[in-house]
Design an enzyme around this catalytic site. Structure first.
Site, PDB file in Angstrom:
ATOM      1  N   LYS A  86     -33.404  74.090  -6.373  1.00  0.00           N
ATOM      2  CA  LYS A  86     -33.813  74.189  -7.063  1.00  0.00           C
ATOM      3  C   LYS A  86     -33.450  75.442  -7.511  1.00  0.00           C
ATOM      4  O   LYS A  86     -33.507  76.182  -6.955  1.00  0.00           O
ATOM      5  CB  LYS A  86     -35.338  74.607  -6.776  1.00  0.00           C
ATOM      6  CG  LYS A  86     -36.588  72.991  -7.793  1.00  0.00           C
ATOM      7  CD  LYS A  86     -37.921  73.330  -6.888  1.00  0.00           C
ATOM      8  CE  LYS A  86     -39.179  72.575  -8.112  1.00  0.00           C
ATOM      9  NZ  LYS A  86     -40.043  73.182  -7.408  1.00  0.00           N
TER      10      LYS A  86
HETATM   11  O1  G3P Z   1     -43.846  71.040  -8.988  1.00  0.00           O
HETATM   12  C1  G3P Z   1     -43.937  72.901  -9.894  1.00  0.00           C
HETATM   13  C2  G3P Z   1     -45.155  73.279  -9.329  1.00  0.00           C
HETATM   14  O2  G3P Z   1     -45.435  73.000  -7.902  1.00  0.00           O
HETATM   15  C3  G3P Z   1     -46.347  74.660 -10.657  1.00  0.00           C
HETATM   16  O3  G3P Z   1     -47.681  73.855 -10.139  1.00  0.00           O
HETATM   17  O4  G3P Z   1     -49.993  74.360 -10.374  1.00  0.00           O
HETATM   18  O5  G3P Z   1     -48.658  76.265  -9.716  1.00  0.00           O
HETATM   19  O6  G3P Z   1     -48.831  75.901 -12.174  1.00  0.00           O
HETATM   20  P1  G3P Z   1     -48.735  75.048 -10.873  1.00  0.00           P
END
Ligand code: G3P
Length: 223
Positions: A86
């Site tokens: 990533k």
């Molecule tokens: O896949 C990306 C994810 O882990 C981010 O999620 O909820 O932290 O915005 P969030």
């Protein structure tokens, strides 16, 4: 095309449980998710890669300059053959993705932290294997995150860009439904959202009613 599910988690128990459902085709992690887990990084990610047996597991670089990202990506890719690296979107990230696609060993990259159609197009052109627009984080600032995925998919169809799009930062089932309708290739979902997708109060109620009716009229009978 069928929407694929990835699990957005670095938790081994969640991954094992989701695998048992037969619905996940990959795993995505990020530094925040990995920081929540106990134990050393390398054995943990090795265990996840083994559990996923050949299916992609995204591991994120911490470096911010292209040269260092490339070095870190090479180290991450050496952990297991199913590692996808990533790389955060940006000028340095694009350079790193481009370098990782040239030369002998090409390392598949998932370009993350994508928040615009233009970033998605650039990531595809640089050679990303996957592009991850963040849905929930756009909602957080008052934008329409699922709407961005709709726009990206429309532009990619029009421009005949076939790079798989992973709808990420998914927070609830409605996000999944919208990105599926938009034609996203993949939704990476936290385990809590995966559980919500499987559940419906009328399903639960229906099972309770069936069991209660059976118990009332034929309590002794079994197969
Ligand atoms: O896949 C990306 C994810 O882990 C981010 O999620 O909820 O932290 O915005 P969030």
């Amino acid at each position: 095309m069928t929407l694929q599910f990835f699990l957005d988690s670095a938790n081994v128990e969640e991954i094992k449980e989701a695998l048992a459902w037969g619905v996940i085709a990959g795993v995505t992690t990020n530094p925040t998710l990995l920081a929540r887990e106990k134990g050393a990084f390398r054995p943990l990610v090795q265990q996840i890669c083994t559990l996923m047996s050949g299916r992609p597991v995204s591991l994120e670089v911490l470096a911010t300059a292209a040269g260092a990202m490339v070095e870190e990506a090479q180290q991450l890719a050496a952990i297991a053959p199913n590692v996808v690296v990533k790389i955060p979107m940006g000028e340095e990230g694009l350079k790193a993705v481009c370098r990782l696609q040239s030369g002998g060993q090409k390392i598949p990259c998932n370009v993350t932290l994508v928040f615009s159609v233009n970033q998605a197009i650039l990531a595809a052109r640089a050679g990303a294997a996957y592009i991850s627009p963040f849905v929930g984080r756009l909602d957080d600032i008052g934008w329409d995150g699922a709407g961005l995925v709709e726009e990206i998919m429309a532009v990619f169809r029009r421009q005949q860009i076939d790079t798989p799009v992973i709808a990420a930062s998914i927070r609830h089932p409605q996000h999944v439904q919208r990105v599926a309708a938009a034609g996203a290739h993949i939704a990476t979902v936290p385990f809590s959202v995966l559980k919500q997708l499987a559940a419906h109060p009328l399903t639960t109620r229906g099972i309770e009613l069936f069991l209660a009716d059976w118990a009332r009229s034929r309590p002794e009978e079994r197969l």
